[in-house]
Design a protein around this motif. Structure first.
Motif, PDB file in Angstrom:
ATOM      1  N   GLU A 207     167.097 -29.929  39.016  1.00 37.53           N
ATOM      2  CA  GLU A 207     166.529 -31.443  38.466  1.00 37.53           C
ATOM      3  C   GLU A 207     165.490 -31.369  38.919  1.00 37.53           C
ATOM      4  O   GLU A 207     165.517 -30.876  39.932  1.00 37.53           O
ATOM      5  CB  GLU A 207     167.308 -32.780  38.990  1.00 37.53           C
ATOM      6  N   PHE A 208     164.453 -31.524  38.122  1.00 38.73           N
ATOM      7  CA  PHE A 208     162.960 -31.744  38.869  1.00 38.73           C
ATOM      8  C   PHE A 208     162.725 -33.729  38.427  1.00 38.73           C
ATOM      9  O   PHE A 208     162.706 -33.428  36.872  1.00 38.73           O
ATOM     10  CB  PHE A 208     161.791 -31.038  38.531  1.00 38.73           C
ATOM     11  N   LYS A 209     161.702 -33.735  39.201  1.00 38.05           N
ATOM     12  CA  LYS A 209     160.729 -34.997  38.772  1.00 38.05           C
ATOM     13  C   LYS A 209     160.010 -35.291  38.833  1.00 38.05           C
ATOM     14  O   LYS A 209     159.069 -35.136  39.957  1.00 38.05           O
ATOM     15  CB  LYS A 209     161.529 -36.398  39.103  1.00 38.05           C
ATOM     16  N   ILE A 210     158.779 -35.727  38.231  1.00 36.75           N
ATOM     17  CA  ILE A 210     157.124 -35.417  38.259  1.00 36.75           C
ATOM     18  C   ILE A 210     156.962 -36.468  38.843  1.00 36.75           C
ATOM     19  O   ILE A 210     157.259 -37.450  38.584  1.00 36.75           O
ATOM     20  CB  ILE A 210     156.908 -35.180  36.839  1.00 36.75           C
ATOM     21  N   ILE A 211     155.982 -36.714  39.907  1.00 39.02           N
ATOM     22  CA  ILE A 211     155.591 -37.444  41.086  1.00 39.02           C
ATOM     23  C   ILE A 211     154.041 -38.535  39.904  1.00 39.02           C
ATOM     24  O   ILE A 211     153.556 -37.199  39.117  1.00 39.02           O
ATOM     25  CB  ILE A 211     154.770 -36.968  41.737  1.00 39.02           C
ATOM     26  N   PRO A 212     154.456 -39.643  39.300  1.00 43.72           N
ATOM     27  CA  PRO A 212     152.998 -39.407  38.723  1.00 43.72           C
ATOM     28  C   PRO A 212     151.611 -39.809  39.060  1.00 43.72           C
ATOM     29  O   PRO A 212     151.658 -39.362  40.154  1.00 43.72           O
ATOM     30  CB  PRO A 212     153.377 -41.110  38.426  1.00 43.72           C
ATOM     31  N   SER A 213     150.828 -39.496  38.242  1.00 42.91           N
ATOM     32  CA  SER A 213     149.293 -39.550  38.535  1.00 42.91           C
ATOM     33  C   SER A 213     148.567 -41.105  40.206  1.00 42.91           C
ATOM     34  O   SER A 213     149.376 -42.247  39.784  1.00 42.91           O
ATOM     35  CB  SER A 213     148.474 -39.772  37.970  1.00 42.91           C
ATOM     36  N   SER A 214     148.364 -40.672  40.550  1.00 44.12           N
ATOM     37  CA  SER A 214     147.076 -41.963  41.722  1.00 44.12           C
ATOM     38  C   SER A 214     146.119 -42.693  41.339  1.00 44.12           C
ATOM     39  O   SER A 214     145.633 -41.621  40.621  1.00 44.12           O
ATOM     40  CB  SER A 214     147.020 -41.241  42.990  1.00 44.12           C
ATOM     41  N   PRO A 215     146.386 -43.797  40.915  1.00 44.72           N
ATOM     42  CA  PRO A 215     145.473 -44.268  40.325  1.00 44.72           C
ATOM     43  C   PRO A 215     143.741 -44.561  41.367  1.00 44.72           C
ATOM     44  O   PRO A 215     142.665 -45.008  41.094  1.00 44.72           O
ATOM     45  CB  PRO A 215     145.404 -45.697  40.296  1.00 44.72           C
TER      46      PRO A 215
END
Lengths: 393, 154
Positions: free
Chosen positions: A151-159
């Motif tokens: 399983e993998f989960k992409i970390i969203p981009s930082s504002p």
């Protein structure tokens, strides 16, 4: 009858011989040992007593810290390409008493196209989850991955990355770890901003963006700016133990000026940090420092061109005087630099011919792993597997 | 025939005589865990009673029980029942009898009990005389001030 037994007791107690006392002392933490230097003269010189030192070293190596229960070792290796060849990061699971089994693990899909310079943050896993990062120019990838479940989960981009269209961020991943108070996974980053070269900024659009710390929380799935003045990392050695991220720095708190090297320890739960200076005899312009975790203890491996490696174990966080000389690895021929430590007193190194090897502290033997790696691009990770979903919730 | 012989030798009994005259009958394989006793047997084959001059009956009984029952769980609970004096005497016994597992267990137990104590407490426990000069000791206390924080009150 009782009286005579009492007399016998007193006579016997008088005589716990010194070497039995050393046996007891060798199992004590460094803080206790330093305090007990006051008991008598011979105890003030424990670490200069070879007999005691050997007992202490043997116990240190054989005493399995609970941190390592159920763990295995991962090797994150980067090749040294010939001209024209590309860089590749390869992940190996090492198993067997002498690491004779090396199984290659496939990176998760986001890295299938480009598997160069993949970093495993803080060389640690949380509930079987690793945090992977890759910086490729403007492209920044950061994700959680469980190699056991895939399983993998992409970390969203930082504002905070693109606050100004004219400034480009340089991102330094400082740590990944677990906040046990909130049952949360966190990722810590340091951002610096530079003018995009070649672009002229219209005066009215000029916006200077200060360097800043930011932290990602899995629970909130967002990045938050950290209002803190904290020294950024000077090297690739970043660790996580018990909810605290460690790295070392040669900067002052505002990252403006140089400072003597110090350990920085950031508590992920209350988001505050502590620094521990190095003792003056550890600092030398010719010395190279390598921060590592050795049998559960924060340690520096210090070396120079002579291929002798000195190991200093930290006795107490925050206390500069508590860096204790515990091991000296006599000239190890052709060994260039350490790449990490294992679970039971193994230290992994890279040789000058690129071969990756491991050194056994208890037997003093060196063995090749059978794989080569690029200078300063190979790392050991202590991994504890789990079938839990990422985040466990 | 060979089988019977080995069975006979494994159930062979030995007598150990403690310093206060108390006698203990133990199986050979139990006695062999005490390397000192093993050496004694190796030297004089037909011995039946082995003197253990340094160990009181009450402690020898505890040592024998330890050898019979030792495992991770037992070891973890073992040391809790004894006071500091007995722990030290048991350590001396284990050291004399050369039983490494018991020695390790007792050293760890004693270490745990003194870990957070003051130097004065430790001197009393081991009956050690302070051979530091007052200046030397003051210097050490100053240099390692951090090591004295959070120490148990005596």
């Amino acid at each position: 009858m009782e009286k005579s037994m009492g007399a016998t007791n007193a006579k016997v107690i008088n005589h716990i011989p010194e070497d039995l006392a050393f046996s007891i002392l060798s199992k004590l933490p460094l803080k206790s040992l330093k305090r007990f230097g006051c008991v008598r003269r011979s105890w003030a010189l424990l670490f200069e007593n070879l007999h005691f030192l050997n007992m202490y070293r043997n116990y240190f190596i054989s005493n399995n810290h609970s941190y390592y229960d159920g763990t295995s070792i991962l090797l994150n290796q980067t090749n040294n390409p010939l001209s024209g060849e590309a860089f590749h990061s390869t992940l190996y699971l090492l198993s067997g008493e002498r690491f004779e089994n090396m199984v290659k693990l496939d990176w998760p899909p986001p890295f299938h196209e480009d598997d160069s310079f993949i970093e495993i943050l803080s060389k640690t896993s949380v509930n079987g989850t690793l945090c992977l990062a890759q910086k490729n120019g403007m492209d920044l990838k950061c994700l959680f991955w469980n190699p056991t479940t895939d399983e993998f989960k992409i970390i969203p981009s930082s504002p905070f990355l693109y606050q100004s269209p004219y400034m480009e961020p340089t991102v330094d991943f400082n740590g990944f770890g677990y906040d046990h108070v909130r049952d949360d996974y966190k990722v810590l980053r340091w951002l610096c901003f530079f003018n995009i070269t070649g672009v002229e900024v219209p005066w009215e659009d000029y916006l200077y963006v200060d360097p800043m710390w930011e932290i990602y929380s899995l629970r909130s799935n967002s990045w938050t700016k950290l209002d803190i003045e904290m020294p950024a990392s000077a090297s690739n050695e970043k660790l996580h133990v018990d909810g605290v991220c460690h790295w070392w720095s040669i900067h002052d708190d505002i990252n403006c000026y140089d400072s003597p090297p110090r350990l920085v320890s950031f508590d992920l739960c209350n988001e505050v940090f502590l620094t521990t200076h190095l003792s003056s005899d550890m600092i030398d312009p010719l010395n190279i420092l390598h921060l590592t975790l050795l049998n559960g203890f924060i340690a520096f491996i210090i070396y120079d061109q002579t291929t002798t490696f000195h190991i200093r174990i930290l006795g107490e966080l925050g206390v500069k005087e508590s860096w204790t000389k515990v091991f000296i690895l006599e000239p190890l021929p052709s060994i260039e630099h350490p790449i990490g430590a294992g679970r039971k007193g193994e230290i992994f190194f890279r040789k000058d011919d690129d071969e990756l090897v491991w050194f056994d502290l208890s037997t003093q033997m060196i063995e090749e792993l059978g794989v080569k790696g690029r200078e300063h691009c190979c790392h050991i990770v202590i991994y504890k597997d789990s079938l839990l979903p990422i985040g466990g919730f | 025939m060979a089988e019977e012989k080995s069975q006979a030798s494994s159930s062979k009994m030995l007598t150990l005589k403690a310093s206060d005259g108390v006698l203990f009958e133990v199986e050979l394989n139990i006695a062999k865990e005490m390397k000192t006793v093993q050496a004694y047997i190796d030297d004089c084959e037909d011995i039946e009673t082995i003197p253990i001059p340094n160990v009181l009956g009450k402690h020898l009984a505890i040592v024998i029980e330890y050898i019979k029952k030792t495992n991770e769980e037992y070891d973890a609970e073992f040391e809790k029942q004894w006071n500091m004096d007995d722990l030290q005497l048991l350590l001396l016994a284990a050291n004399y009898l050369n039983i490494s597992g018991l020695q390790e267990c007792l050293c760890k137990a004693i270490a745990k009990r003194i870990e957070n104590k003051s130097p004065e407490y430790v001197r009393k426990v081991f009956n050690i005389e302070n051979d530091h000069s007052p200046e030397e000791e003051a210097k050490l206390r100053k240099e390692y001030k951090w090591a004295f924080e959070g120490v148990d009150k005596d």
